[in-house]
Design an enzyme around this catalytic site. Structure first.
Site, PDB file in Angstrom:
ATOM      1  N   PRO A 240      -4.531  -0.966  -2.259  1.00  0.00           N
ATOM      2  CA  PRO A 240      -5.143  -2.291  -2.071  1.00  0.00           C
ATOM      3  C   PRO A 240      -6.654  -2.267  -2.283  1.00  0.00           C
ATOM      4  O   PRO A 240      -7.249  -3.283  -2.568  1.00  0.00           O
ATOM      5  CB  PRO A 240      -4.794  -2.629  -0.614  1.00  0.00           C
ATOM      6  CG  PRO A 240      -3.667  -1.739  -0.257  1.00  0.00           C
ATOM      7  CD  PRO A 240      -3.847  -0.489  -1.048  1.00  0.00           C
TER       8      PRO A 240
ATOM      9  N   GLU B   7      -0.648   4.918   5.670  1.00  0.00           N
ATOM     10  CA  GLU B   7      -1.905   4.176   5.772  1.00  0.00           C
ATOM     11  C   GLU B   7      -2.800   4.437   4.573  1.00  0.00           C
ATOM     12  O   GLU B   7      -3.823   3.799   4.412  1.00  0.00           O
ATOM     13  CB  GLU B   7      -2.630   4.589   7.067  1.00  0.00           C
ATOM     14  CG  GLU B   7      -1.929   4.091   8.311  1.00  0.00           C
ATOM     15  CD  GLU B   7      -1.515   2.642   8.180  1.00  0.00           C
ATOM     16  OE1 GLU B   7      -0.303   2.374   8.219  1.00  0.00           O
ATOM     17  OE2 GLU B   7      -2.406   1.780   8.007  1.00  0.00           O
TER      18      GLU B   7
ATOM     19  N   ARG C 135       4.298  -2.748 -23.008  1.00  0.00           N
ATOM     20  CA  ARG C 135       4.588  -3.846 -23.942  1.00  0.00           C
ATOM     21  C   ARG C 135       3.444  -4.041 -24.950  1.00  0.00           C
ATOM     22  O   ARG C 135       3.621  -4.651 -26.003  1.00  0.00           O
ATOM     23  CB  ARG C 135       4.876  -5.150 -23.222  1.00  0.00           C
ATOM     24  CG  ARG C 135       3.697  -5.742 -22.474  1.00  0.00           C
ATOM     25  CD  ARG C 135       4.106  -6.975 -21.707  1.00  0.00           C
ATOM     26  NE  ARG C 135       4.401  -8.086 -22.574  1.00  0.00           N
ATOM     27  CZ  ARG C 135       3.486  -8.886 -23.131  1.00  0.00           C
ATOM     28  NH1 ARG C 135       2.204  -8.652 -22.921  1.00  0.00           N
ATOM     29  NH2 ARG C 135       3.839  -9.895 -23.899  1.00  0.00           N
TER      30      ARG C 135
ATOM     31  N   ASP D  31      -0.319 -13.711 -26.176  1.00  0.00           N
ATOM     32  CA  ASP D  31      -0.104 -13.759 -24.725  1.00  0.00           C
ATOM     33  C   ASP D  31      -1.137 -14.658 -24.057  1.00  0.00           C
ATOM     34  O   ASP D  31      -2.274 -14.727 -24.502  1.00  0.00           O
ATOM     35  CB  ASP D  31      -0.357 -12.359 -24.141  1.00  0.00           C
ATOM     36  CG  ASP D  31       0.933 -11.582 -24.045  1.00  0.00           C
ATOM     37  OD1 ASP D  31       1.994 -12.177 -24.282  1.00  0.00           O
ATOM     38  OD2 ASP D  31       0.845 -10.393 -23.759  1.00  0.00           O
TER      39      ASP D  31
HETATM   40  O1  LIG Z   1      -0.191  -1.695  -1.084  1.00  0.00           O
HETATM   41  C1  LIG Z   1      -0.493  -1.291  -2.178  1.00  0.00           C
HETATM   42  O2  LIG Z   1      -0.256   0.033  -2.539  1.00  0.00           O
HETATM   43  C2  LIG Z   1       0.476   0.799  -1.588  1.00  0.00           C
HETATM   44  C3  LIG Z   1      -0.445   1.446  -0.609  1.00  0.00           C
HETATM   45  C4  LIG Z   1      -1.195   2.551  -1.004  1.00  0.00           C
HETATM   46  C5  LIG Z   1      -2.059   3.135  -0.113  1.00  0.00           C
HETATM   47  C6  LIG Z   1      -2.179   2.628   1.185  1.00  0.00           C
HETATM   48  C7  LIG Z   1      -1.437   1.512   1.569  1.00  0.00           C
HETATM   49  C8  LIG Z   1      -0.558   0.928   0.668  1.00  0.00           C
HETATM   50  C9  LIG Z   1      -1.110  -2.167  -3.193  1.00  0.00           C
HETATM   51  C10 LIG Z   1      -1.452  -3.499  -3.031  1.00  0.00           C
HETATM   52  N1  LIG Z   1      -1.992  -3.926  -4.182  1.00  0.00           N
HETATM   53  N2  LIG Z   1      -1.985  -2.901  -5.056  1.00  0.00           N
HETATM   54  C11 LIG Z   1      -1.464  -1.808  -4.473  1.00  0.00           C
END
Ligand SMILES: O=C(OCc1ccccc1)c1cn[nH]c1
Length: 239
Positions: free
Chosen positions: A89, A116, A154, A169
């Site tokens: 994230p 986490e 793609r 696109d």
């Molecule tokens: O949650 C995500 O990845 C999983 C993840 C990785 C590391 C710690 C928590 C969660 C994510 C959201 N938008 N892009 C990726």
């Protein structure tokens, strides 16, 4: 293109690689992919990939050692250094521009995290890119990796039947796509705009551009910031 995926759940990817476009890309050797379950690289007898955070706090953190050793197990062509992409994230927001950039690479390695998050040394000592597919938290990086792989593969020349569809696109023009219609010309009282039946391609292109501008203006004005418009187009937008 070679894609290696570090994941604790390789089976999650089977479905996406059966999709028609990716399956064709694999069959035609545009894409080779491999899973690496980094649990296989743990150096502890319990095969733990995560551990408690230094400094305390809730949740578990992915240990660096299994991931570093899993990456080390991937044979890399000396000439081309692969991109090592961390899905999280906190990453840069993923865009079509980034997809176009990654589509030029020969070798992509994805690290799909859970818990986490990642020990910071994975970020600083391994990753070349960090990508977020949106401002929300998923249970793991796998879905994000699938989104990136799908949108990148793609774009590899030859993967899509008629190359033009990738060029036209939405987002490749920087705008949202214009409305699309197909037969019948009238369906349940809803008619196809006459211009599209006219055969006048200059008028059709103008209509499509105008519709794309209008739709983008209404739904995604943020996309218009990095666009330049003709005087006439500015007039349209004022309507
Ligand atoms: O949650 C995500 O990845 C999983 C993840 C990785 C590391 C710690 C928590 C969660 C994510 C959201 N938008 N892009 C990726």
């Amino acid at each position: 293109m070679k894609v290696d995926i570090l994941t604790l759940f390789p089976e999650m990817f089977e479905g996406v690689f059966q999709s028609s476009i990716l399956k064709k890309a694999i069959d035609q050797n545009f894409l080779q992919y491999h899973y690496i379950n980094f649990r296989d690289y743990t150096d502890n007898k319990h095969n733990k990939v995560d551990d408690y955070p230094y400094g305390g706090g809730a949740g578990m953190v992915l240990k660096p050692q299994p991931i570093f050793d899993a990456i080390a197990s991937i044979e890399k062509e000396e000439t081309v250094k692969p991109r090592i992409i961390l899905m999280c994230p906190q990453g840069e927001p993923y865009t079509q521009r980034k997809a176009e950039e990654l589509a030029k690479e020969d070798h992509l390695i994805f690290i799909c995290g859970h818990y986490e998050g990642y020990d910071e040394r994975i970020r600083t000592g391994l990753a070349t890119d960090e990508i977020s597919i949106g401002d929300y938290v998923l249970t793991g990086g796998e879905l994000g990796a699938m989104v990136v792989i799908d949108s990148v593969v793609r774009l590899i020349p030859g993967v899509l039947g008629n190359d033009t569809s990738a060029v036209e696109d939405s987002f490749s023009t920087g705008l949202l796509e214009h409305p699309h219609y197909t037969r019948p010309a009238e369906f349940r009282g809803m008619k196809v705009p006459d211009v599209l039946l006219s055969g006048n391609h200059a008028h059709i292109d103008t209509w499509r551009r105008k519709q794309a501008l209008k739709r983008t203006f209404l739904r995604r004005p943020d996309l218009l910031e990095n666009q330049s418009f003709s005087v006439e187009e500015k007039e349209w937008l004022k309507q």
